[in-house]
Enzyme design. Structure first.
Site, mmCIF file in Angstrom:
data_model
loop_
_atom_site.group_PDB
_atom_site.id
_atom_site.type_symbol
_atom_site.label_atom_id
_atom_site.label_comp_id
_atom_site.label_asym_id
_atom_site.label_seq_id
_atom_site.Cartn_x
_atom_site.Cartn_y
_atom_site.Cartn_z
ATOM 1 N N CYS A 1 -1.179 3.704 -2.762
ATOM 2 C CA CYS A 1 0.073 4.316 -3.194
ATOM 3 C C CYS A 1 -0.136 5.701 -3.795
ATOM 4 C CB CYS A 1 0.805 3.413 -4.182
ATOM 5 S SG CYS A 1 -0.151 2.976 -5.643
ATOM 6 N N CYS B 1 22.969 12.441 -6.060
ATOM 7 C CA CYS B 1 23.050 11.793 -7.362
ATOM 8 C C CYS B 1 23.447 12.806 -8.434
ATOM 9 C CB CYS B 1 21.696 11.183 -7.716
ATOM 10 S SG CYS B 1 21.660 10.422 -9.356
ATOM 11 N N ASP C 1 -6.124 -3.192 -1.813
ATOM 12 C CA ASP C 1 -4.779 -2.756 -2.212
ATOM 13 C C ASP C 1 -4.778 -2.496 -3.714
ATOM 14 O OD1 ASP C 1 -2.101 -2.179 -2.317
ATOM 15 O OD2 ASP C 1 -1.409 -4.225 -2.004
#
Length: 372
Positions: free
Chosen positions: A329, A95, A302
């Site tokens: 996460c 990128c 979660d």
């Protein structure tokens, strides 16, 4: 996490602790990777300071430039602005917007994909060991659905520019870099499906951004929990019902599934997506304070990035589940919560980690906790 995510936090304005060191440069050998997308550099005397350095790799010799830090700070932040001795795992970033002073969206564009996963593995192992006293010998796994680490992000936020263009913010900054094409953004929208099942999701609601994520997460949770007909299950931070829908099928008509979600819109949609589940909107800790206090066989957790935290963990263990599947996460938050579970006799039985966010430092873990 299956509720809408909050925008990334910007660094708080801090009172300077002496003379600014921003802009100063030092030659140094890069140390180990650290949680957050940077590596550790320890400057020798007279500075005697730890610097968290982006755009570097362990073992490299670099010229680093301080981007945040004053004389009295315990640590500084910096960028590797010149690589003097490169790691064999270094590649040219695909990128054009990646690198020091540019877009802050990706952390590891300069790293081969296998080494990216190796770095994430090291971070997960270090966090589990340091915060929970757990030794993990697993590896971060690739997930089908991206193009060599690119074109996986099915939802992307941009900053609108006055000229009609769009941009992305620099790392830990409100400054914006104009962007024509973000290489991790998917070229086609993704349907909200998991294992062939469609889910209703609000336009601004949360759904996993990697196209391979729903399938691999649902499959892993079900394989770990092994739900049986007639069992009862709690799905906490249930979002639009990604896990609850499959738990309802697994436990059958003689079983029971309760889905609790803090976002009202997501909770209402979970009722649509999960016929047969009992759906409750509200703060998870608050709901568990006053309802559903009977034993449950299974729990799915979660939580948001900050983790479930002690009140929710203690609510869970009071329901004496035989197994808990924790989807995380953030490995640091996961490790802190695992330590709380351990206080109550729940041990880590299995853990898998998935590279659902290639080119960034983020990693998704699924942990299985069982009593004894």
């Amino acid at each position: 996490m299956t509720a809408p995510r909050r925008p990334a936090r910007r660094p708080r304005a801090r009172t300077p602790k002496g003379r600014s060191r921003v802009g100063e440069r030092f030659e140094a050998v890069v140390g180990p990777v650290a949680h957050g997308g940077h590596c550790v550099v320890r400057l020798p005397e007279p500075e005697s300071r730890v610097v968290f350095v982006r755009h570097a790799l362990p073992g490299e010799r670099v010229l680093l430039e301080i981007t945040e830090g004053t004389e009295g700070d315990r640590f500084w932040r910096g960028d590797a602005v010149e690589v003097l001795e490169a790691s064999p795992d270094r590649v040219a970033a695909p990128c054009p917007y990646a690198g020091p002073g540019r877009c802050g969206g990706c952390d590891f564009q300069h790293v081969t994909l296998p080494r990216q996963r190796g770095l994430k593995t090291e971070v997960v192992r270090e966090q589990l060991s340091r915060l929970a006293g757990i030794a993990w010998d697993g590896e971060v796994e690739a997930v089908p659905g991206d193009d060599h680490g690119l074109r996986w992000r099915t939802r992307q936020r941009y900053v609108p520019l006055r000229d009609g263009g769009r941009g992305m913010r620099k790392h830990r900054s409100n400054d914006v870099v104009p962007i024509e094409d973000c290489l991790i953004e998917a070229t086609e929208p993704s349907g909200h499906t998991a294992l062939g099942r469609h889910f209703e999701v609000a336009d601004d609601g949360f759904w996993q951004v990697h196209p391979g994520a729903p399938d691999v997460l649902v499959t892993t949770v079900l394989e770990m929990l092994r739900p049986q007909p007639g069992e009862s299950a709690l799905d906490l931070y249930a979002g639009v019902g990604l896990f609850a829908a499959f738990l309802v099928e697994a436990v059958g008509r003689s079983g029971r599934v309760v889905a609790i979600e803090g976002d009202d819109v997501a909770s209402a949609l979970s009722a649509t997506n999960c016929p047969g589940a009992e759906v409750q909107a509200g703060d998870v800790a608050g709901v568990l304070d006053s309802a559903f206090d009977e034993p449950f066989d299974l729990v799915v957790l979660d939580p948001p990035r900050e983790g479930a935290r002690r009140p929710v963990v203690e609510h869970v263990v009071r329901r004496t589940p035989r197994a808990v599947a924790y989807v995380a996460c953030d490995p640091a938050a996961l490790a802190r919560d695992l330590a709380i579970f351990a206080e109550h006799g729940y041990a880590l039985s299995a853990l898998r980690a998935f590279d659902l966010f290639p080119m960034t430092h983020h990693v998704e873990c699924v942990a299985l906790l069982t009593r004894g």
